[in-house]
Design a protein around this motif. Structure first.
Motif, PDB file in Angstrom:
ATOM      1  N   TYR A 436       0.813  -1.213   0.000  1.00  0.00           N
ATOM      2  CA  TYR A 436       0.000   0.000   0.000  1.00  0.00           C
ATOM      3  C   TYR A 436       0.848   1.265   0.000  1.00  0.00           C
ATOM      4  CZ  TYR A 436      -3.786  -3.213   1.166  1.00  0.00           C
ATOM      5  OH  TYR A 436      -4.700  -4.240   1.140  1.00  0.00           O
ATOM      6  N   LYS A 437       2.133   1.120   0.341  1.00  0.00           N
ATOM      7  CA  LYS A 437       3.022   2.273   0.336  1.00  0.00           C
ATOM      8  C   LYS A 437       3.706   2.482  -1.009  1.00  0.00           C
ATOM      9  CE  LYS A 437       3.925   1.712   5.280  1.00  0.00           C
ATOM     10  NZ  LYS A 437       4.950   1.424   6.313  1.00  0.00           N
ATOM     11  N   LYS A 438       3.609   1.478  -1.883  1.00  0.00           N
ATOM     12  CA  LYS A 438       4.198   1.595  -3.215  1.00  0.00           C
ATOM     13  C   LYS A 438       3.274   2.349  -4.171  1.00  0.00           C
ATOM     14  CE  LYS A 438       7.102  -2.560  -3.358  1.00  0.00           C
ATOM     15  NZ  LYS A 438       7.388  -3.814  -4.126  1.00  0.00           N
ATOM     16  N   GLU A 439       3.852   2.839  -5.259  1.00  0.00           N
ATOM     17  CA  GLU A 439       3.058   3.452  -6.328  1.00  0.00           C
ATOM     18  C   GLU A 439       2.161   2.375  -6.934  1.00  0.00           C
ATOM     19  OE1 GLU A 439       2.873   3.445  -9.841  1.00  0.00           O
ATOM     20  OE2 GLU A 439       1.642   5.266  -9.843  1.00  0.00           O
ATOM     21  N   PHE A 441       0.876   1.657  -9.744  1.00  0.00           N
ATOM     22  CA  PHE A 441       1.147   1.126 -11.080  1.00  0.00           C
ATOM     23  C   PHE A 441       2.634   0.783 -11.260  1.00  0.00           C
ATOM     24  CE2 PHE A 441      -2.416   4.190 -11.508  1.00  0.00           C
ATOM     25  CZ  PHE A 441      -3.422   3.252 -11.722  1.00  0.00           C
ATOM     26  N   SER A 442       3.305   0.467 -10.160  1.00  0.00           N
ATOM     27  CA  SER A 442       4.744   0.229 -10.202  1.00  0.00           C
ATOM     28  C   SER A 442       5.108  -1.069 -10.943  1.00  0.00           C
ATOM     29  CB  SER A 442       5.314   0.175  -8.786  1.00  0.00           C
ATOM     30  OG  SER A 442       4.697  -0.838  -8.020  1.00  0.00           O
ATOM     31  N   TYR A 443       4.143  -1.975 -11.147  1.00  0.00           N
ATOM     32  CA  TYR A 443       4.452  -3.217 -11.836  1.00  0.00           C
ATOM     33  C   TYR A 443       4.249  -3.114 -13.361  1.00  0.00           C
ATOM     34  CZ  TYR A 443       5.133  -5.861  -7.562  1.00  0.00           C
ATOM     35  OH  TYR A 443       5.617  -6.329  -6.367  1.00  0.00           O
ATOM     36  N   ILE A 444       3.789  -1.973 -13.834  1.00  0.00           N
ATOM     37  CA  ILE A 444       3.697  -1.770 -15.283  1.00  0.00           C
ATOM     38  C   ILE A 444       5.083  -1.492 -15.830  1.00  0.00           C
ATOM     39  CG2 ILE A 444       2.797  -0.286 -17.102  1.00  0.00           C
ATOM     40  CD1 ILE A 444       0.297   0.116 -15.493  1.00  0.00           C
ATOM     41  N   LYS A 445       5.433  -2.187 -16.899  1.00  0.00           N
ATOM     42  CA  LYS A 445       6.777  -2.017 -17.500  1.00  0.00           C
ATOM     43  C   LYS A 445       6.806  -0.726 -18.303  1.00  0.00           C
ATOM     44  CE  LYS A 445       7.560  -7.007 -17.934  1.00  0.00           C
ATOM     45  NZ  LYS A 445       7.862  -8.109 -18.882  1.00  0.00           N
ATOM     46  N   SER A 446       7.537   0.207 -17.873  1.00  0.00           N
ATOM     47  CA  SER A 446       7.601   1.514 -18.523  1.00  0.00           C
ATOM     48  C   SER A 446       8.205   1.381 -19.905  1.00  0.00           C
ATOM     49  CB  SER A 446       8.458   2.472 -17.696  1.00  0.00           C
ATOM     50  OG  SER A 446       8.548   3.718 -18.329  1.00  0.00           O
ATOM     51  N   GLY A 447       7.530   2.049 -20.875  1.00  0.00           N
ATOM     52  CA  GLY A 447       8.070   2.101 -22.236  1.00  0.00           C
ATOM     53  C   GLY A 447       7.623   0.965 -23.127  1.00  0.00           C
TER      54      GLY A 447
END
Length: 450
Positions: A436-439, A441-447
């Motif tokens: 819950y402290k993470k962003e 959408f942090s598991y979406i691969k950027s780019g």
């Protein structure tokens, strides 16, 4: 940028389940799941189904070909043929639906050839439905698969029986499975006020009614997600024009939808009068509920057109929409999205499943209201958020009366939220506090894009 790839996935809706929602509703069906036994498990939650009204209960009859590892190597066509003949002998149905799931699609079973070889021995209509879940990241493509099967099975003639003229005034109203009987009655009421004859398809209809859909002068969609494939075919082959104008949820969208139909028949003046009268009555009825709901916050999850239209309704009631999670995006929602593109306070995400992302978002936002698909309401309730279904079969959410029912239900729900507080205090979701402290959408691969 259209980001689609995740390093971690959690759940995915399968096309087969959406296809089953239609096949279950057609008159006198037997459904053959050409699949390993696990895929047939989706029918367990549809053990019984209502047809032609709540007083006519019937059981859904399903057969599973139970494909094994050996069948993956040698093919399952013999099992499929055996299942079709068994369905005819045992049940004598009007319709047999062959659900082509992932395994036979991968191994190359020729369902069309099997069906053609069995037709001389079977009286039922046999419809193949190609619903392999791996073929698309967008489960809504199941509706294209359904309509493709309808086209192959029921459309034999290339010319409509009745001459297509505006004097005919029969319109086909294509209803999605997410439209309740009350929704259909409301939209039928509005169209009949324009002097039109309305036939509602394809759910809860009989095979002969499907064949008669070419007799209408106009096809009208309730939800753009469902109908474009079939509408394009009917226009190209039979010359029937169509209207796809989002979903008639809320005052603005219902008015726009009704006006589009009226324009085709040159009945704009009649439509304006109907809209004015309905809106005046509705605004007076909504006044006490707006006082209760004003200042509340909400999060919405569901199909994109309905979610965006529901957001419009909530904002009209004085509710601030903090976030929307749509199941997919397509061009039909561009107009509804345009006015939200500069709203930095609202989070808009597109995700099939991925409840871990939503749990994170809800924990950050802490909205007063959650509106979503029935199966997606349990998690927010455990987080202490009062929930209301985006749609529910006994209730009315479409048209002008649907706005009133939405407002009345929300006002009643928000008066006492102790039940949800108790759930939060006594239950927890299976996520670590660190998540819950993470962003979110942090598991979406950027780019990386589709």
């Amino acid at each position: 940028m259209n980001l689609a790839c995740r390093r971690f996935h959690q759940t995915q809706l399968c096309q087969s389940s959406l296809c089953l929602s239609w096949a279950d509703s057609i008159s006198d069906p037997v459904i053959i799941m050409h699949s390993p036994v696990g895929c047939g498990g989706m029918n367990m939650f549809k053990r019984e189904y209502f047809f032609d009204g709540p007083d006519k209960l019937r059981y859904v009859r399903t057969i599973n070909t139970n494909l094994s590892e050996t069948d993956v190597i040698s093919g399952g066509e013999d099992k499929l043929r055996e299942a079709i003949l068994y369905a005819e002998e045992k049940f004598h149905p009007e319709n047999i639906f062959v659900m082509m799931t992932c395994v036979p699609t991968l191994t190359g079973d020729d369902a069309d050839a099997v069906i053609d070889s069995a037709k001389n021995e079977v009286k039922a209509n046999i419809m193949p439905v190609y619903c392999a879940g791996f073929k698309s990241k967008i489960p809504a493509s199941a509706y294209d698969a359904l309509y493709h099967g309808i086209i192959k099975t029921y459309f034999k003639e290339k010319e409509p029986k009745n001459k297509l003229t505006k004097k005919n005034k029969r319109v086909n109203l294509f209803s999605p499975s997410s439209a309740s009987e009350a929704d259909k009655n409301e939209l039928r009421r509005l169209l009949e006020m324009l002097g039109l004859k309305v036939k509602i398809l394809p759910y809860y209809t009989r095979a002969e009614e499907l064949q008669e859909m070419t007799n209408a002068v106009l096809n009208v969609s309730i939800c753009a997600t469902h109908d474009e494939y079939l509408f394009s075919y009917l226009k190209e082959i039979y010359g029937i024009p169509y209207i796809i104008k989002n979903v008639p949820v809320g005052i603005k969208n219902t008015s726009s939808w009704l006006m589009e139909v009226a324009k085709y028949f040159h009945k704009e003046e009649e439509a304006r009068k109907i809209i004015e009268e309905e809106t005046d009555k509705l605004k007076r009825a909504l006044a006490p509920y707006q006082k209760i709901l004003s200042g509340k916050t909400a999060f919405i999850h569901g199909g994109e057109p309905r979610s965006l239209a529901t957001a419009d309704t909530l904002e009209m009631l004085g509710v601030e929409v903090l976030g929307i999670e749509a199941r997919h995006h397509d061009r039909f929602s561009n107009e509804l999205l345009e006015k939200r593109k500069n709203n930095e306070k609202m989070t808009y995400s597109v995700a099939i499943g991925q409840p871990f992302e939503k749990a994170n978002l809800l924990e950050r936002m802490k909205p007063d209201i959650y509106i979503g698909h029935n199966g997606q309401c349990v998690q927010p309730a455990k987080q202490g958020i009062p929930v209301q279904p985006l749609f529910y079969s006994p209730n009315n959410y479409m048209g002008f009366t649907g706005v009133f029912e939405r407002a009345r239900g929300l006002a009643r729900m928000t008066r006492n939220t102790q039940f949800y507080k108790n759930l939060r205090e006594n239950l927890r979701l299976p996520y670590q506090e660190s998540w819950y402290k993470k962003e979110p959408f942090s598991y979406i691969k950027s780019g990386e894009t589709i």
